[in-house]
Design a protein around this motif. Structure first.
Motif, PDB file in Angstrom:
ATOM      1  N   CYS A   1      37.239  35.765  46.816  1.00 42.24           N
ATOM      2  CA  CYS A   1      38.011  36.991  46.585  1.00 42.24           C
ATOM      3  C   CYS A   1      37.176  38.225  46.922  1.00 42.24           C
ATOM      4  O   CYS A   1      37.682  39.182  47.522  1.00 42.24           O
ATOM      5  CB  CYS A   1      38.490  37.045  45.141  1.00 42.24           C
ATOM      6  SG  CYS A   1      39.774  35.834  44.742  1.00 42.24           S
TER       7      CYS A   1
ATOM      8  N   ALA B   1      38.084  40.850  49.894  1.00 39.18           N
ATOM      9  CA  ALA B   1      38.240  42.282  49.618  1.00 39.18           C
ATOM     10  C   ALA B   1      37.305  43.113  50.485  1.00 39.18           C
ATOM     11  O   ALA B   1      37.696  44.161  51.017  1.00 39.18           O
ATOM     12  CB  ALA B   1      37.983  42.553  48.137  1.00 39.18           C
TER      13      ALA B   1
ATOM     14  N   ARG C   1      45.384  39.429  51.713  1.00 39.01           N
ATOM     15  CA  ARG C   1      45.754  39.814  50.359  1.00 39.01           C
ATOM     16  C   ARG C   1      45.317  38.705  49.416  1.00 39.01           C
ATOM     17  O   ARG C   1      45.192  37.548  49.820  1.00 39.01           O
ATOM     18  CB  ARG C   1      47.264  40.028  50.241  1.00 39.01           C
ATOM     19  CG  ARG C   1      47.784  41.202  51.030  1.00 39.01           C
ATOM     20  CD  ARG C   1      49.301  41.244  51.033  1.00 39.01           C
ATOM     21  NE  ARG C   1      49.850  41.208  49.678  1.00 39.01           N
ATOM     22  CZ  ARG C   1      50.611  40.222  49.207  1.00 39.01           C
ATOM     23  NH1 ARG C   1      50.908  39.185  49.956  1.00 39.01           N
ATOM     24  NH2 ARG C   1      51.092  40.275  47.977  1.00 39.01           N
TER      25      ARG C   1
ATOM     26  N   LYS D   1      39.743  38.349  34.492  1.00 34.59           N
ATOM     27  CA  LYS D   1      39.348  39.697  34.077  1.00 34.59           C
ATOM     28  C   LYS D   1      38.639  40.437  35.210  1.00 34.59           C
ATOM     29  O   LYS D   1      38.865  41.638  35.433  1.00 34.59           O
ATOM     30  CB  LYS D   1      38.435  39.618  32.855  1.00 34.59           C
ATOM     31  CG  LYS D   1      39.148  39.200  31.573  1.00 34.59           C
ATOM     32  CD  LYS D   1      38.161  39.042  30.424  1.00 34.59           C
ATOM     33  CE  LYS D   1      38.863  38.588  29.151  1.00 34.59           C
ATOM     34  NZ  LYS D   1      37.913  38.339  28.042  1.00 34.59           N
TER      35      LYS D   1
ATOM     36  N   TYR E   1      41.154  41.434  37.791  1.00 28.38           N
ATOM     37  CA  TYR E   1      42.007  42.517  37.280  1.00 28.38           C
ATOM     38  C   TYR E   1      41.259  43.848  37.248  1.00 28.38           C
ATOM     39  O   TYR E   1      41.739  44.858  37.782  1.00 28.38           O
ATOM     40  CB  TYR E   1      42.489  42.152  35.877  1.00 28.38           C
ATOM     41  CG  TYR E   1      43.392  43.186  35.248  1.00 28.38           C
ATOM     42  CD1 TYR E   1      44.756  43.192  35.516  1.00 28.38           C
ATOM     43  CD2 TYR E   1      42.889  44.153  34.371  1.00 28.38           C
ATOM     44  CE1 TYR E   1      45.602  44.131  34.928  1.00 28.38           C
ATOM     45  CE2 TYR E   1      43.718  45.092  33.788  1.00 28.38           C
ATOM     46  CZ  TYR E   1      45.070  45.084  34.071  1.00 28.38           C
ATOM     47  OH  TYR E   1      45.891  46.026  33.499  1.00 28.38           O
ATOM     48  N   HIS E   2      40.086  43.871  36.632  1.00 31.76           N
ATOM     49  CA  HIS E   2      39.379  45.139  36.442  1.00 31.76           C
ATOM     50  C   HIS E   2      38.761  45.675  37.736  1.00 31.76           C
ATOM     51  O   HIS E   2      38.646  46.896  37.898  1.00 31.76           O
ATOM     52  CB  HIS E   2      38.314  44.984  35.359  1.00 31.76           C
ATOM     53  CG  HIS E   2      38.874  44.773  33.987  1.00 31.76           C
ATOM     54  ND1 HIS E   2      39.671  45.694  33.351  1.00 31.76           N
ATOM     55  CD2 HIS E   2      38.763  43.710  33.119  1.00 31.76           C
ATOM     56  CE1 HIS E   2      40.029  45.242  32.163  1.00 31.76           C
ATOM     57  NE2 HIS E   2      39.481  44.038  31.997  1.00 31.76           N
TER      58      HIS E   2
ATOM     59  N   ARG F   1      40.221  45.234  40.527  1.00 31.18           N
ATOM     60  CA  ARG F   1      41.412  45.478  41.368  1.00 31.18           C
ATOM     61  C   ARG F   1      41.276  44.794  42.724  1.00 31.18           C
ATOM     62  O   ARG F   1      41.569  45.386  43.781  1.00 31.18           O
ATOM     63  CB  ARG F   1      41.644  46.981  41.550  1.00 31.18           C
ATOM     64  CG  ARG F   1      41.907  47.716  40.232  1.00 31.18           C
ATOM     65  CD  ARG F   1      42.018  49.212  40.440  1.00 31.18           C
ATOM     66  NE  ARG F   1      42.202  49.908  39.190  1.00 31.18           N
ATOM     67  CZ  ARG F   1      43.372  50.391  38.741  1.00 31.18           C
ATOM     68  NH1 ARG F   1      44.467  50.214  39.464  1.00 31.18           N
ATOM     69  NH2 ARG F   1      43.443  51.030  37.594  1.00 31.18           N
ATOM     70  N   LEU F   2      40.853  43.550  42.700  1.00 32.00           N
ATOM     71  CA  LEU F   2      40.644  42.813  43.944  1.00 32.00           C
ATOM     72  C   LEU F   2      41.955  42.334  44.557  1.00 32.00           C
ATOM     73  O   LEU F   2      42.021  42.095  45.765  1.00 32.00           O
ATOM     74  CB  LEU F   2      39.730  41.610  43.698  1.00 32.00           C
ATOM     75  CG  LEU F   2      38.291  41.924  43.277  1.00 32.00           C
ATOM     76  CD1 LEU F   2      37.508  40.635  43.083  1.00 32.00           C
ATOM     77  CD2 LEU F   2      37.606  42.822  44.304  1.00 32.00           C
TER      78      LEU F   2
ATOM     79  N   GLU G   1      46.411  40.984  43.525  1.00 36.90           N
ATOM     80  CA  GLU G   1      47.541  40.903  42.599  1.00 36.90           C
ATOM     81  C   GLU G   1      47.313  39.763  41.616  1.00 36.90           C
ATOM     82  O   GLU G   1      46.884  38.671  42.000  1.00 36.90           O
ATOM     83  CB  GLU G   1      48.834  40.659  43.382  1.00 36.90           C
ATOM     84  CG  GLU G   1      50.086  40.692  42.529  1.00 36.90           C
ATOM     85  CD  GLU G   1      51.356  40.601  43.366  1.00 36.90           C
ATOM     86  OE1 GLU G   1      52.427  40.440  42.770  1.00 36.90           O
ATOM     87  OE2 GLU G   1      51.257  40.681  44.608  1.00 36.90           O
TER      88      GLU G   1
ATOM     89  N   TYR H   1      47.187  43.670  29.600  1.00 35.47           N
ATOM     90  CA  TYR H   1      46.912  43.837  31.034  1.00 35.47           C
ATOM     91  C   TYR H   1      48.199  44.292  31.734  1.00 35.47           C
ATOM     92  O   TYR H   1      48.866  43.502  32.413  1.00 35.47           O
ATOM     93  CB  TYR H   1      46.402  42.524  31.628  1.00 35.47           C
ATOM     94  CG  TYR H   1      45.253  41.926  30.844  1.00 35.47           C
ATOM     95  CD1 TYR H   1      43.952  42.397  30.997  1.00 35.47           C
ATOM     96  CD2 TYR H   1      45.472  40.881  29.931  1.00 35.47           C
ATOM     97  CE1 TYR H   1      42.903  41.860  30.270  1.00 35.47           C
ATOM     98  CE2 TYR H   1      44.424  40.338  29.204  1.00 35.47           C
ATOM     99  CZ  TYR H   1      43.144  40.835  29.374  1.00 35.47           C
ATOM    100  OH  TYR H   1      42.108  40.291  28.654  1.00 35.47           O
TER     101      TYR H   1
ATOM    102  N   ARG I   1      48.900  45.991  34.324  1.00 29.83           N
ATOM    103  CA  ARG I   1      49.005  45.953  35.790  1.00 29.83           C
ATOM    104  C   ARG I   1      49.282  44.546  36.318  1.00 29.83           C
ATOM    105  O   ARG I   1      49.541  44.374  37.511  1.00 29.83           O
ATOM    106  CB  ARG I   1      47.733  46.504  36.436  1.00 29.83           C
ATOM    107  CG  ARG I   1      47.641  48.021  36.409  1.00 29.83           C
ATOM    108  CD  ARG I   1      46.493  48.543  37.254  1.00 29.83           C
ATOM    109  NE  ARG I   1      45.204  48.316  36.609  1.00 29.83           N
ATOM    110  CZ  ARG I   1      44.344  47.365  36.958  1.00 29.83           C
ATOM    111  NH1 ARG I   1      44.628  46.541  37.965  1.00 29.83           N
ATOM    112  NH2 ARG I   1      43.186  47.231  36.315  1.00 29.83           N
TER     113      ARG I   1
END
Length: 222
Positions: free
Chosen positions: A158, A162, A173, A191, A194-195, A197-198, A200, A212, A214
């Motif tokens: 991931c 990115a 994506r 986590k 999510y944090h 923002r890598l 969906e 969470y 988002r």
């Protein structure tokens, strides 16, 4: 003055490396219609499916079965990534794809970022090695999508996706499907995804949306 020259040299070197990679990416896209740095080029995109072990593999197999039942929901050529030494996942993939599959061309093996029981002091070294392999895999395949569901193996992939997308070298994506076992809190990998923002993040329990917001919820997926 010396430090300014060093900074300028570093910037020029980074720009030159980016230019070489970008040129090579264009060459690969022209020679292989499925591998494209421009979304929409080529008949089908590639999906990099990251397999963990144990429960992660079971959930990913269930998810892939759902996508196989409805091919229109997943118009991708599937490429698999499995941690080295994970014989269980390789056996499951052979069952999924059929005995006539040329496994070496469909599956990438990647070193584990950290093995069970491995000393923490050595983890940065093995993580760096895994990240280098992840960069090579993601750049070579240029997938439209990285699909993963929790194992630590997916984190280097991931991060690589990115980084290469940010450089404009791949159209990738990231879709992270959190384990059904996570009802009130995300996994450590979840986590980080999510944090940072890598990509969906899909959760399978609505209770997770409170902590969470988002994340997205589309019911039970496996």
């Amino acid at each position: 003055m010396t430090s300014a020259i060093a900074i300028l040299a570093a910037v020029l070197l980074a720009a030159s490396a980016w230019l070489v990679l970008r040129t090579y990416a264009g060459y690969l896209a022209a020679s292989d219609p499925e591998r494209s740095i421009v979304p929409g080029l080529g008949p089908r995109g590639r999906m990099l499916v990251v397999h963990g072990s144990g429960g992660h593999t079971f959930e990913m197999m269930q998810l892939l079965h759902t996508l196989t039942v409805d091919p229109d929901a997943c118009p991708y050529t599937r490429i698999f990534v499995v941690a080295r030494g994970d014989a269980g996942s390789l056996a499951k993939l052979a069952q999924l794809e059929g005995s006539d599959v040329d496994i070496p061309s469909r599956i990438h093996l990647i070193p584990r970022a950290r093995r069970v029981g491995q000393p923490l002091w050595s983890a940065p070294v093995t993580t760096a090695i895994a990240f280098a392999h992840a960069l090579r895999i993601v750049y070579a395949e240029a997938p439209r999508l990285v699909l993963c569901n929790g194992p630590g193996t997916c984190l280097p992939l991931c991060l690589a996706a990115a980084l290469l997308r940010m450089a404009g070298l791949v159209p990738t994506r990231i879709l992270f499907v959190e384990s059904i076992a996570r009802v009130h809190t995300l996994s450590l990998t979840g986590k980080l995804i999510y944090h940072l923002r890598l990509g969906e993040l899909l959760v399978q329990w609505p209770s997770l949306l409170i902590r969470y917001p988002r994340a997205r919820h589309h019911g039970i997926l496996v």
